[in-house]
Design a protein around this motif. Sequence first.
Motif, PDB file in Angstrom:
ATOM      1  N   PHE A   1    -105.965 -12.527  -6.009  1.00 59.07           N
ATOM      2  CA  PHE A   1    -105.903 -13.528  -4.944  1.00 59.07           C
ATOM      3  C   PHE A   1    -106.671 -14.783  -5.340  1.00 59.07           C
ATOM      4  CE2 PHE A   1    -106.046  -9.281  -2.885  1.00 59.07           C
ATOM      5  CZ  PHE A   1    -104.772  -9.270  -2.325  1.00 59.07           C
ATOM      6  N   ILE A   2    -106.246 -15.917  -4.791  1.00 58.14           N
ATOM      7  CA  ILE A   2    -106.975 -17.173  -4.967  1.00 58.14           C
ATOM      8  C   ILE A   2    -107.115 -17.847  -3.608  1.00 58.14           C
ATOM      9  CG2 ILE A   2    -104.831 -18.396  -5.621  1.00 58.14           C
ATOM     10  CD1 ILE A   2    -106.642 -20.311  -7.268  1.00 58.14           C
ATOM     11  N   ALA A   3    -108.347 -18.221  -3.248  1.00 55.97           N
ATOM     12  CA  ALA A   3    -108.615 -18.930  -1.997  1.00 55.97           C
ATOM     13  C   ALA A   3    -108.797 -20.411  -2.318  1.00 55.97           C
ATOM     14  CB  ALA A   3    -109.876 -18.371  -1.338  1.00 55.97           C
ATOM     15  N   HIS A   4    -108.064 -21.266  -1.629  1.00 59.43           N
ATOM     16  CA  HIS A   4    -108.196 -22.705  -1.866  1.00 59.43           C
ATOM     17  C   HIS A   4    -107.867 -23.465  -0.584  1.00 59.43           C
ATOM     18  CE1 HIS A   4    -103.825 -23.458  -1.923  1.00 59.43           C
ATOM     19  NE2 HIS A   4    -103.729 -22.314  -2.583  1.00 59.43           N
ATOM     20  N   CYS A   5    -108.157 -24.778  -0.596  1.00 58.52           N
ATOM     21  CA  CYS A   5    -107.984 -25.595   0.614  1.00 58.52           C
ATOM     22  C   CYS A   5    -106.758 -26.495   0.553  1.00 58.52           C
ATOM     23  CB  CYS A   5    -109.237 -26.453   0.846  1.00 58.52           C
ATOM     24  SG  CYS A   5    -110.737 -25.497   1.143  1.00 58.52           S
ATOM     25  N   HIS A   6    -105.944 -26.400  -0.484  1.00 60.70           N
ATOM     26  CA  HIS A   6    -104.760 -27.235  -0.596  1.00 60.70           C
ATOM     27  C   HIS A   6    -103.686 -26.782   0.391  1.00 60.70           C
ATOM     28  CE1 HIS A   6    -106.359 -29.205  -4.142  1.00 60.70           C
ATOM     29  NE2 HIS A   6    -106.616 -28.019  -4.675  1.00 60.70           N
TER      30      HIS A   6
ATOM     31  N   VAL B   1    -109.207  -8.645  -7.017  1.00 60.21           N
ATOM     32  CA  VAL B   1    -110.066  -9.738  -7.443  1.00 60.21           C
ATOM     33  C   VAL B   1    -109.714 -10.966  -6.622  1.00 60.21           C
ATOM     34  CG1 VAL B   1    -108.480 -10.407  -9.321  1.00 60.21           C
ATOM     35  CG2 VAL B   1    -110.871 -11.138  -9.395  1.00 60.21           C
ATOM     36  N   VAL B   2    -110.752 -11.695  -6.181  1.00 61.36           N
ATOM     37  CA  VAL B   2    -110.553 -12.919  -5.406  1.00 61.36           C
ATOM     38  C   VAL B   2    -111.237 -14.071  -6.127  1.00 61.36           C
ATOM     39  CG1 VAL B   2    -110.911 -14.093  -3.213  1.00 61.36           C
ATOM     40  CG2 VAL B   2    -110.478 -11.631  -3.236  1.00 61.36           C
ATOM     41  N   LEU B   3    -110.497 -15.160  -6.340  1.00 61.91           N
ATOM     42  CA  LEU B   3    -111.040 -16.364  -6.955  1.00 61.91           C
ATOM     43  C   LEU B   3    -111.553 -17.304  -5.869  1.00 61.91           C
ATOM     44  CD1 LEU B   3    -108.224 -17.189  -9.563  1.00 61.91           C
ATOM     45  CD2 LEU B   3    -110.147 -15.600  -9.790  1.00 61.91           C
ATOM     46  N   ILE B   4    -112.788 -17.766  -6.041  1.00 61.11           N
ATOM     47  CA  ILE B   4    -113.408 -18.723  -5.116  1.00 61.11           C
ATOM     48  C   ILE B   4    -113.818 -19.948  -5.917  1.00 61.11           C
ATOM     49  CG2 ILE B   4    -115.273 -19.133  -3.482  1.00 61.11           C
ATOM     50  CD1 ILE B   4    -113.359 -16.996  -2.509  1.00 61.11           C
ATOM     51  N   GLY B   5    -113.375 -21.129  -5.471  1.00 60.00           N
ATOM     52  CA  GLY B   5    -113.596 -22.337  -6.243  1.00 60.00           C
ATOM     53  C   GLY B   5    -114.928 -23.016  -5.973  1.00 60.00           C
ATOM     54  N   PRO B   6    -115.179 -24.118  -6.682  1.00 67.49           N
ATOM     55  CA  PRO B   6    -116.423 -24.879  -6.528  1.00 67.49           C
ATOM     56  C   PRO B   6    -116.420 -25.716  -5.262  1.00 67.49           C
ATOM     57  CG  PRO B   6    -114.989 -25.989  -8.077  1.00 67.49           C
ATOM     58  CD  PRO B   6    -114.287 -24.703  -7.695  1.00 67.49           C
TER      59      PRO B   6
ATOM     60  N   ARG C   1    -118.336 -23.220   2.873  1.00 65.60           N
ATOM     61  CA  ARG C   1    -119.018 -23.485   1.617  1.00 65.60           C
ATOM     62  C   ARG C   1    -118.604 -22.427   0.593  1.00 65.60           C
ATOM     63  NH1 ARG C   1    -123.541 -26.826   1.446  1.00 65.60           N
ATOM     64  NH2 ARG C   1    -124.307 -27.597   3.438  1.00 65.60           N
ATOM     65  N   THR C   2    -118.803 -22.746  -0.678  1.00 67.63           N
ATOM     66  CA  THR C   2    -118.411 -21.832  -1.743  1.00 67.63           C
ATOM     67  C   THR C   2    -119.021 -20.451  -1.563  1.00 67.63           C
ATOM     68  OG1 THR C   2    -118.053 -23.575  -3.401  1.00 67.63           O
ATOM     69  CG2 THR C   2    -118.582 -21.386  -4.229  1.00 67.63           C
ATOM     70  N   GLU C   3    -120.342 -20.402  -1.372  1.00 58.18           N
ATOM     71  CA  GLU C   3    -121.001 -19.099  -1.289  1.00 58.18           C
ATOM     72  C   GLU C   3    -120.630 -18.360  -0.001  1.00 58.18           C
ATOM     73  OE1 GLU C   3    -123.780 -21.919   0.800  1.00 58.18           O
ATOM     74  OE2 GLU C   3    -122.458 -21.980  -0.949  1.00 58.18           O
ATOM     75  N   THR C   4    -120.335 -19.111   1.073  1.00 66.90           N
ATOM     76  CA  THR C   4    -119.906 -18.478   2.315  1.00 66.90           C
ATOM     77  C   THR C   4    -118.512 -17.886   2.151  1.00 66.90           C
ATOM     78  OG1 THR C   4    -121.161 -20.162   3.524  1.00 66.90           O
ATOM     79  CG2 THR C   4    -119.660 -18.783   4.794  1.00 66.90           C
ATOM     80  N   ALA C   5    -117.626 -18.650   1.523  1.00 66.44           N
ATOM     81  CA  ALA C   5    -116.268 -18.160   1.283  1.00 66.44           C
ATOM     82  C   ALA C   5    -116.292 -16.897   0.428  1.00 66.44           C
ATOM     83  CB  ALA C   5    -115.436 -19.241   0.603  1.00 66.44           C
ATOM     84  N   ALA C   6    -117.135 -16.895  -0.593  1.00 67.36           N
ATOM     85  CA  ALA C   6    -117.232 -15.729  -1.475  1.00 67.36           C
ATOM     86  C   ALA C   6    -117.736 -14.512  -0.703  1.00 67.36           C
ATOM     87  CB  ALA C   6    -118.143 -16.042  -2.659  1.00 67.36           C
TER      88      ALA C   6
END
Length: 232
Positions: free
Chosen positions: A159-164, A182-187, A215-220
């Motif tokens: 999975f990938i989480a993004h805001c686009h 596995v989940v990808l969390i961006g910068p 925020r990145t760390e919250t999303a993760a």
Amino acid sequence: MHIFYTPDIQNSPELPEEETAHAVRVLRLQPGDEVMLTDGMGNFYRARISLIAHKRCLVDIIETVPQPPLWSGHLHIAMAPTKNMDRTEWFAEKATEIGIDELTFLNCRYSERKVLKTERIAKILVSALKQSLKARLPRLNEMTDFKVFIQQPFSGQKFIAHCHEGEKTPLKDAVHKGEEAVVLIGPEGDFSEEEVHLAEEAGFIPISLGPSRLRTETAALVACHILNLKNQ
């Protein structure tokens, strides 16, 4: 009872130097005192201190107590570290307390932190392991380039989480219990559109973590919590 991290306990019946210092100088334990150990690989050990001398603390194993898995599947978070390292360290601690199997740091196009030393984070994982009474230490990987990471072999859900803009499935609905995930969390600046496209081509499913911008760390941490709850 205090828990001590002893990864080599099956081969050497003594506490590591740092754990010895805590046991002797801080807790002032003595020969004959019982302690609980963990090897970080799924086992607890009831032990009794047999000798304290010359910065060494030897123990006798009384009982080996395997800890059953606390969740199913293999839970892996791959995130871009935050510019403020305190936030990344906070996530590592809390994710270990909640439950995670593997943590990878990603070097992305918009990453504000391109270099990361994992020694301190490794210590935080050990501390959180002991505090949360777990016997399995998460695997900690060095920083990996995003494009390299998404091409690595992986047999589970990706999975990938993004805001686009674009269609996204809520992670809570997308993840399957008992499977590797596995989940990808961006910068802070999010993944680039190119990175999202490359990830989707590599089989990563776009997911949502809710309506709020996190925020990145919250999303993760939210992703970690959802994976853990779904796999209870």
